[in-house]
Structures are given as structure tokens and as C-alpha cells.
Design an enzyme around this catalytic site. Structure first.
Site, PDB file in Angstrom:
ATOM      1  N   LYS A 492       0.831  -1.174  -0.263  1.00 59.38           N
ATOM      2  CA  LYS A 492      -0.025  -0.024  -0.024  1.00 59.38           C
ATOM      3  C   LYS A 492       1.052   1.350   0.116  1.00 59.38           C
ATOM      4  O   LYS A 492       1.941   1.266   0.313  1.00 59.38           O
ATOM      5  CB  LYS A 492      -0.919  -0.047   1.113  1.00 59.38           C
ATOM      6  CG  LYS A 492      -0.141  -0.165   2.591  1.00 59.38           C
ATOM      7  CD  LYS A 492      -1.098  -0.516   3.671  1.00 59.38           C
ATOM      8  CE  LYS A 492      -0.429  -0.553   4.931  1.00 59.38           C
ATOM      9  NZ  LYS A 492      -0.914  -1.179   6.165  1.00 59.38           N
ATOM     10  N   TYR A 718      14.762  31.740   5.508  1.00 55.89           N
ATOM     11  CA  TYR A 718      13.809  32.596   5.925  1.00 55.89           C
ATOM     12  C   TYR A 718      13.880  32.757   7.549  1.00 55.89           C
ATOM     13  O   TYR A 718      14.234  32.039   8.246  1.00 55.89           O
ATOM     14  CB  TYR A 718      12.530  31.878   5.690  1.00 55.89           C
ATOM     15  CG  TYR A 718      11.845  31.815   4.390  1.00 55.89           C
ATOM     16  CD1 TYR A 718      11.469  33.101   3.730  1.00 55.89           C
ATOM     17  CD2 TYR A 718      11.741  30.491   3.731  1.00 55.89           C
ATOM     18  CE1 TYR A 718      11.351  32.807   2.239  1.00 55.89           C
ATOM     19  CE2 TYR A 718      11.442  30.566   2.379  1.00 55.89           C
ATOM     20  CZ  TYR A 718      11.155  31.514   1.778  1.00 55.89           C
ATOM     21  OH  TYR A 718      10.663  31.536   0.466  1.00 55.89           O
TER      22      TYR A 718
HETATM   23  C1  LIG Z   1       0.032  -1.879   6.771  1.00 54.80           C
HETATM   24  C2  LIG Z   1      -0.528  -3.378   7.287  1.00 54.80           C
HETATM   25  C3  LIG Z   1       0.070  -4.486   7.765  1.00 54.80           C
HETATM   26  C4  LIG Z   1       1.689  -4.255   7.605  1.00 54.80           C
HETATM   27  O1  LIG Z   1       2.063  -3.621   8.833  1.00 54.80           O
HETATM   28  P1  LIG Z   1       3.479  -3.410   9.209  1.00 54.80           P
HETATM   29  O2  LIG Z   1       3.764  -2.905  10.493  1.00 54.80           O
HETATM   30  O3  LIG Z   1       4.137  -2.487   8.197  1.00 54.80           O
HETATM   31  O4  LIG Z   1       4.429  -4.659   8.941  1.00 54.80           O
HETATM   32  C5  LIG Z   1      -0.577  -5.402   8.002  1.00 54.80           C
HETATM   33  N1  LIG Z   1      -1.861  -5.729   8.139  1.00 54.80           N
HETATM   34  C6  LIG Z   1      -2.734  -4.299   7.865  1.00 54.80           C
HETATM   35  C7  LIG Z   1      -3.961  -4.624   8.055  1.00 54.80           C
HETATM   36  C8  LIG Z   1      -2.136  -3.323   7.857  1.00 54.80           C
HETATM   37  O5  LIG Z   1      -2.762  -2.157   7.381  1.00 54.80           O
END
Ligand SMILES: *Cc1c(COP(=O)(O)O)cnc(C)c1O
Length: 822
Positions: A492, A718
Site C-alpha cells: 500500500k 527565512y
Molecule cells: C499496513 C498493514 C500491515 C503491515 O504492517 P507493518 O507493521 O508495516 O508490517 C498489516 N496488516 C494491515 C491490515 C495493515 O494495514
């Protein structure tokens, strides 16, 4: 190579099944994707915890491969090819290489050490190539797999070998020694690299020395510990005429004693004493690593009895070594593979495999210079190159150089030029677009000019993604899984900011079972990019259900409302058994069915043939925090209860999964049938003890736009938030908060790395720029800057900014180009 299969049966002590032992093989492969695999290939099916090549055998048979070394014969291919069954295929590969090595009686230089192996190898190749036909390890092929693959490329014409050996723990060198059998040993710099695998420095050195059992000379930098280890080593493995050939800056007992070292304008002059004579050698570098590596080369040249004049004339021409293949974005939607630093037959084979694995466009072009040092006659060489080009389904070839030009007839759809300048004059007429272009040439052809013309011009900031590091991290977590536990990888948010499609492609090759994305759009772009793996969508909005179905994505269903909406659309489309994933809320309180909705969920799903529960999942809130491990256990217990109830009542047996990265590390008993790996793949662990086993994936790089010196009392940026209390040198870097660099990282909280030194950010971070203090660094406009990567790490940035690495990584704006390399 040409080996009769019959001979190998006894080399491997293998069990033979098949028809035809009287076959000759001329190529050994371990890469199922390679287009070079064919009827004369011996495919060795390596089988690690990670990736089992036995799974690809049926595909390979379809492509015409007939001969396999395997640990077992998969059911579906029994009787369909020749199989040599062995206990351990990696060992067989090594035995094959050791057997093959023994067929050649040529001098071989073996290199080992913590740092500098590849550079010294490339330089020795350069320094000795006027006088020898050299076979050397391509790139940094120095592992238990890389070394045998390098050695089996020796042919009759070679009269010198240069191979490097890398190890990470004890008992590894024994295998490599048998394969390389160096007559000349070179120990390069001993640093702290790979120290985890050893108890102490002594153990590490002793292990490395194992490479030199048969070496008549050992080149090394003299120091007490190495001397001591060598004394023990020589006592244990005596050889009548072995020379210990050492150098030192401090010890005048060394064979080559360096009396002086002076650097001016990037050129260093060393004065050394050898055989009671004194010489002044100019080295075209100023950094100490390059100087030490040059001295290692010097000793080898002295051992080969070169005159000082020849040594000086060749050493002067040494150059920085580019060791990797880089994928760059090209003009008109091309991708470029930049290998503009070497041209030999062996590395061409590797580059073509890389081209195939990285191609983004259907059409493939190769720009190739004359090839040197193949060990073959030109006629033979260019026949082989032409075969390789046609095996790899290259659409057009542009040859540059007098020799390749004279073999134009051998290449279909080719254009030839005498030199690089002639090609550049006519580059317009080639109309490069939507193709993947391999640019591969010997250094003297200066193909970097071609690369720079074909490269898409963007601003200089890039996020470099190390695909090998991703593979390493993937394998690390995979090794923690029980047999048969599946792996979903979360890609993702563009693979946590690192690039979605490229990483998905790599994972597909590693036979990951599932990918996970947050939104339907992300899944659609992966499917459009050709990804075939099943993809779970964590957060599907009802409006995206039609496209989810159209692209065969699999929704996570977390509420009755969502379930009913999905069912309605699925029924309209007359779907049967459409895979869905049921999310339970066990305490995270984000998405999911709670205990009190389970009965209705069961009622809705019972007897329903429109959808099929492919998996049941839940998400842990505190798998990274020991203070809340009890809470995790409660979550797991509730997940067990809810999922079991669903399974019993519906009489189904879906995949169950609840562990994220930290869960995989901390709750091995809750792996169920699958885990969901996220941040760990990208090189970050929430546990410092585990961090050292992971490799850094992303390096955010930029360059210096301008350097200036300001007097005491002047300010920077700045709001005048940095006031110089003395004369200060300031460098401006074209990256700012719009690229994802937090403003809180400015004002001397954060730093960047330039020439391996820290430069503090002074003043406030601007939208597109930031300024750093480089008073102590010898740098200029155009020099490379590391914003994060090895130093600073995203972990230390996150700590300073009171956030988590996830946020730092996913904040890097999409306007920053991603560049992938191995
Ligand atoms: C993002 C996510 C993961 C992975 O988590 P990590 O801590 O990055 O390994 C697993 N399950 C769900 C539902 C997630 O949203």
C-alpha cells in the site's frame, strides 16, 4: 564450456533419471527467468528457505530446457526431462564449479577482505589486461552462488583468473576455496563489515585466510593481528614456497614500506621503499580507501615483476568503479539500463538477464560497444554475442566500434557506428520511445554521454531503491515462517513510498502468495502493470466494488453494510464463489466485525454461493510494544474464538492471518496460515536487535546546487533562524518540505551526508530547498548528497521528529523520482 552430462553424474554422486546421458551442456543456469535457458542448458534448481526453483521446472521444460539438477522431481514433470537428483543443489553447483576449475591450469588471483574486493578486482583487471586474457567475477559475484557461477565461465583462451570471495560467517570459505583455488591471494582491507557473523576479528581473519590454502603468495596490509593469524595459518597449511608479501604505512619490516603520503588536487603521491629502492607513485585519488586499494594492486604488479614506469603509467589511469546496474527513466517513456562502464562477454550475459527482468516496455534495444577480453577469437565472440542477442529477443542493436561494426552481418536489425561521436551525431533519427534500452560499453567508449542524452531530465533528487535489499529482507522474514505458512506483502501507499509496481514485480518473482493494498486504485494500477498475484484491498469503498470485480481484486469486508452492498453487485453480475476477506475487530477498533455482529454475519453468509470466504483476518495494535504484549495475546485469543466460530458455523476452512511485521518477530505462534509483511520488507524493524539483520532499501539523494561562504554575523534562510558565529560555508540542496522533508528536521535538528561526513541543516527547511553547513567538508556544486539512507537512517529521523519511520517513508512526494537498482 562444454561438459558431457555423463561426467557430472559421478561428480555429483547423483541419481540419474532420464533418457539421454550422452548430452553436452554448454551453459549452467539458476535463473528461471533468463531467456538464455535452452536445450544445452543445465538448470540447477536451488532451493532456499526463500524461493524454490523446483517450482519453475515445468515452465522451463516448455521453453525447451532438458537437463536439471534437482533435490526431488516434482510430480508434474516426472519423465519429461533428464534429472540428476542430488541431496543439495547448491552443493552440486559448487562441486560442478570445483570440478570445472580443475580442468584449467592457469594462475588465479583470489581476493577476500571486508571492503574493496570488487574495486581491487576491477582495477587489477584493468592494470593487467594489456598482457593477459582475463576471466573475472562479474560485478560483485562473490557469494556461495556467485563464485561458482563466475568460475564456470572460464574458457580455454583465458590465461589469468581474478575472483573475489565474500563470506558472512564461519565455515563458508572452505567451499569457495575449492572453487577458486587461487595461486595468488590478496587480502583487502579488514573492516567491521559482516562482524555479526563472527565472534571476534581474529575468527573473521582466520576464516578469510582459508581462501589461501594453495596460494604461493599472500598480499596483505601488515599489522599485528593479521601477522599472528597468518603465522597460525601457515603452520596449519604449510606450502614449501609461500611468500608473505605485505605493505604498511608504519612498519618498516613490511615488504613494501610506505614512507610518505601527500595529497594535492585529488592526486596522492606515495613514497615507498621496495627491495631497498625508493619510488614515488602518483595515485589519482585522495580518499584513504582508494589509496589502500591501489596499494593492494601495486603489490600484485610488483609480484608480477612489472617495471616502475609501466606501473606508474597504468596506475595513473585508474578510475572510480561503478559496480551496479542502474535503471533510469529515459526520454519518451523509455527505461535505460546504464552499464556504461564495462564490456565483456560474461557481464553482457548478466546485463541481458537484468534487462529482461526489468523491462517495462515490450520492445528492447541494446547499444553495445566492442567487447574486450572474451578469450574468444572475434569471429567466435561475435557469433556468440549475436546468439545471445537473438535468444534474448532484442528488437534492435546499435553497435559502436570498429570491431563490432565489421560483424554487422551477424546481427538482425542492427545499425553500426565506428565510434560514439558518430552515433551521437545521428541519435535523433533513432526516435527512441517506449522501449527498454541497455547501454553497455567499455569505459573507453564513454557511453555515459549516451546515457546523459537519453536520460529524462528531471530535478536531481532521486529515491534510490535497492531491489537486492528488498529480496534480502523478504528472505529474512520468510525464514521465520513455519513451513506452508503463506506470505502476504503490503504494498500500500506505493510500497510504503518505495515504488509499488517495481516491488510487486519482484515479489511476484519470489512467489509471494498475496499482495495487500489500501485502496482499489492501487490494486488496479498493479493489475494494469501486469501483476497476476491475487491482491487484497484493505479499504474498499462501495463505489469501487464494480471496478474491484472488473479487475479481479479481492475486497476486505469489514461490515454488514459493506457485505450487503458487495453481494448486491456480485449477484447482479451473476458471480459465483467470488473471494472475499473477512476482517475481525479484536481490539484495534479501526475496521472489522465485532463480536456482536458475528451472528448476523454468519446468517448472511450461510448457504451463500455468490462469495467465498477466502480468508479471515484481524490486525494487531501493539505487536511492537512489549508493554502491551498481554493485549496482543487477548487480541489473538479473541481472533481464535471469532474465526473458529465462523469456520464451524459456515463449515469452511479459509486462510487465517493476523501478524504484521512486528507480529512475525514477536508472536511466532500466531502465524496461522499466512502473515502480512509490511515495513520489514522496506528495511525497518521496530526492534533494534532485529534491525541489524535487515538491509537498507531506500536512499534519498540529491546534489549541491550552490556553495558559498558567509562571514560571521550573516544569517541563512527565512526568518534569519541561523546566525553564523564565524565564517561559514553553506551548501544549498534542491529538496524541501514539498518533497516530504519535515520542517522540524531543519534548524540544526537534522543533517545530511556529503562525502561521508555529516552536514547539519541550518535555518528553516524551505518548500523546495534546504541549506546545510559544509564548513568542514571539501565539496563543490554538483556533489552528491544523501538525505537519508545509511546515514541518517529513517529510524533516527523518526526518533528526532517524534514520529515513526512509516511516516517518513510514505511522505516522500511522488515528484521525487524513484530509481531501482541491484
Ligand atoms: C499496513 C498493514 C500491515 C503491515 O504492517 P507493518 O507493521 O508495516 O508490517 C498489516 N496488516 C494491515 C491490515 C495493515 O494495514
Amino acid at each position: 564450456m562444454s561438459i558431457n552430462l555423463k561426467n557430472l553424474i559421478s561428480v555429483f554422486n547423483a541419481e540419474w533419471t532420464g533418457s539421454d546421458t550422452d548430452t553436452f551442456i554448454d551453459h549452467v543456469s539458476i535463473d528461471s527467468r533468463s531467456l538464455q535457458n535452452g536445450s544445452q542448458t543445465l538448470f540447477i534448481a536451488l532451493s532456499g528457505v526463500n524461493n524454490d526453483a523446483h517450482l519453475y521446472i515445468s515452465e522451463l521444460i516448455e521453453k525447451g530446457v532438458q537437463n536439471f539438477v534437482v533435490q526431488y522431481i516434482p510430480e508434474n514433470v516426472k519423465g519429461k526431462a533428464n534429472f540428476l537428483v542430488v541431496k543439495n543443489t547448491l552443493k552440486a553447483l559448487q562441486e560442478l564449479a570445483a570440478y570445472y576449475r580443475d580442468l584449467f591450469d592457469i594462475p588465479v588471483i583470489g581476493l577476500t577482505g571486508s571492503n574493496g574486493k570488487t574495486i581491487v578486482k576491477e582495477w587489477l583487471n584493468f592494470l593487467l589486461s594489456p598482457d593477459y586474457n582475463i576471466i573475472r567475477s562479474p560485478k560483485s559475484y562473490n557469494s556461495q552462488v556467485g563464485v561458482p557461477l563466475s568460475v564456470i565461465a572460464i574458457n580455454e583462451k583465458h590465461n589469468l583468473g581474478i575472483f573475489e570471495a565474500g563470506i558472512s560467517t564461519v565455515n563458508e570459505m572452505v567451499n569457495l576455496e575449492k572453487i577458486i583455488k587461487p595461486s595468488i591471494g590478496v587480502l583487502t582491507s579488514i573492516g567491521s563489515a559482516h562482524d555479526e557473523g563472527f565472534e571476534n576479528a581474529e575468527q573473521k581473519i582466520k576464516e578469510k585466510l582459508q581462501l589461501f590454502k594453495k596460494s604461493k603468495v599472500i598480499v596483505y596490509q601488515k599489522n599485528k593481528l593479521v601477522d599472528q593469524c597468518l603465522a597460525d595459518f601457515c603452520a596449519e597449511y604449510p606450502l614449501p614456497e609461500r611468500t608473505l608479501f605485505s605493505w604498511s604505512f608504519t612498519d618498516d619490516l613490511a615488504s613494501v614500506y610506505i614512507l610518505k603520503k601527500e595529497t594535492q588536487d585529488d592526486i596522492t603521491t606515495i613514497q615507498y621503499q621496495y627491495n631497498d629502492e625508493i619510488f614515488n607513485l602518483e595515485i589519482p585519488f585522495s580518499d584513504s580507501a582508494s589509496i589502500e586499494n591501489t596499494i593492494s594492486c601495486l603489490l600484485v604488479l610488483l609480484y608480477f615483476k612489472y617495471d616502475f614506469e609501466v606501473i606508474q603509467s597504468r596506475v595513473k589511469l585508474l578510475y572510480p568503479v561503478e559496480m551496479r546496474l542502474e535503471v533510469k527513466n529515459g526520454i519518451h517513456n523509455c527505461s535505460l539500463i546504464d552499464d556504461s562502464y564495462s564490456s565483456d562477454f560474461q557481464s553482457l550475459k548478466i546485463a541481458l538477464d537484468f534487462l529482461e527482468s526489468q523491462k517495462k516496455n515490450a520492445s528492447k534495444t541494446v547499444i553495445l560497444s566492442d567487447i574486450f577480453q572474451s578469450g574468444f577469437s572475434n569471429e567466435e565472440l561475435y557469433s556468440k554475442v549475436s546468439q545471445l542477442i537473438s535468444d534474448n529477443k532484442i528488437h534492435r542493436v546499435i553497435g559502436i566500434g570498429p570491431t563490432i561494426s565489421s560483424f554487422k552481418d551477424k546481427f538482425a536489425n542492427s545499425t553500426m557506428f565506428q565510434n560514439t561521436a558518430d552515433f551521437i551525431n545521428e541519435i535523433e533519427r533513432f526516435d527512441f520511445n517506449n522501449e527498454t534500452i541497455l547501454i553497455k560499453g567499455a569505459r573507453s567508449f564513454q557511453f555515459e554521454e549516451i546515457v546523459s542524452l537519453l536520460e529524462e531530465k528531471t530535478h536531481e533528487t532521486v529515491l534510490e531503491i535497492n531491489l537486492d535489499a528488498i529480496t534480502h529482507n523478504f528472505n529474512y522474514f520468510k525464514s521465520k515462517l513455519k513451513p506452508d505458512v503463506k506470505m502476504m506483502v503490503m504494498v500500500k501507499a506505493f510500497g510504503y513510498g518505495n515504488g509499488g509496481l517495481e516491488i510487486a514485480k519482484l515479489l511476484e518473482h519470489h512467489k509471494v502468495n498475496y499482495l495487500g493494498v489500501a485502496f482499489a486504485d492501487e490494486g488496479i494500477s498493479l493489475k494494469n502493470g501486469g501483476i497476476k498475484l491475487p491482491i487484497m484491498v484493505l479499504n474498499p469503498e462501495s463505489t469501487s466494488f464494480p471496478s474491484i470485480i472488473q479487475y479481479q481484486l479481492e475486497p476486505e469486508i469489514y461490515s454488514l453494510k459493506g457485505l450487503n452492498a458487495f453481494l448486491k453487485i456480485a449477484r447482479e453480475k451473476n458471480l459465483k464463489d467470488y473471494p472475499i476477506h473477512i476482517k475481525m475487530d479484536t481490539g484495534m477498533h479501526r475496521l472489522g466485525f465485532e463480536n456482536n455482529t458475528i451472528d448476523e454475519l454468519i446468517a448472511t453468509l450461510k448457504g451463500n454461493s455468490t462469495v467465498r470466504v477466502q480468508s479471515i483476518l484481524s490486525h494487531l495494535a501493539t505487536s511492537d510494544d512489549p508493554q502491551y504484549f498481554d493485549f496482543v495475546r487477548q487480541q489473538i485469543a479473541l481472533f481464535e474464538k471469532l474465526s473458529s466460530k465462523l469456520m464451524t458455523e459456515l463449515n469452511i476452512n479459509p486462510i487465517r492471518h493476523t501478524l504484521n511485521t512486528s507480529g512475525i518477530s514477536n508472536f511466532p505462534d500466531a502465524q496461522y496460515n499466512m502473515v502480512r509483511l509490511g515495513i520489514g520488507l522496506y528495511g525497518v524493524s521496530n526492534d533494534p536487535a532485529e534491525q541489524k539483520y535487515l538491509e537498507n532499501v531506500g536512499t534519498l539523494k540529491s546534489i549541491i546546487s550552490q556553495v558559498r561562504t558567509i562571514p560571521a554575523g550573516d544569517s541563512v534562510g527565512y526568518g534569519r533562524r541561523f546566525m553564523a558565529d564565524r565564517e561559514t560555508k553553506i551548501a544549498t540542496i534542491p529538496i524541501g518540505y514539498a518533497d516530504g522533508i519535515a520542517r522540524l528536521w531543519g534548524n540544526e535538528v537534522g543533517y545530511v551526508t556529503i562525502k561521508n561526513q555529516k552536514a547539519k541543516i541550518v535555518g528553516s527547511v524551505c518548500m523546495d530547498m534546504l541549506m546545510v553547513n559544509v564548513s568542514h567538508i571539501d565539496c563543490k556544486e554538483g556533489d552528491s548528497v544523501i538525505i537519508f539512507g545509511e546515514s541518517p537512517t529513517v529510524i533516527e529521523m523518526a526518533a528526532a521528529l517524534k514520529t515513526i519511520p512509516y511516516e517518513i517513508m510514505t511522505s516522500i512526494s511522488q515528484r521525487v523520482k524513484r530509481v531501482f537498482f541491484r
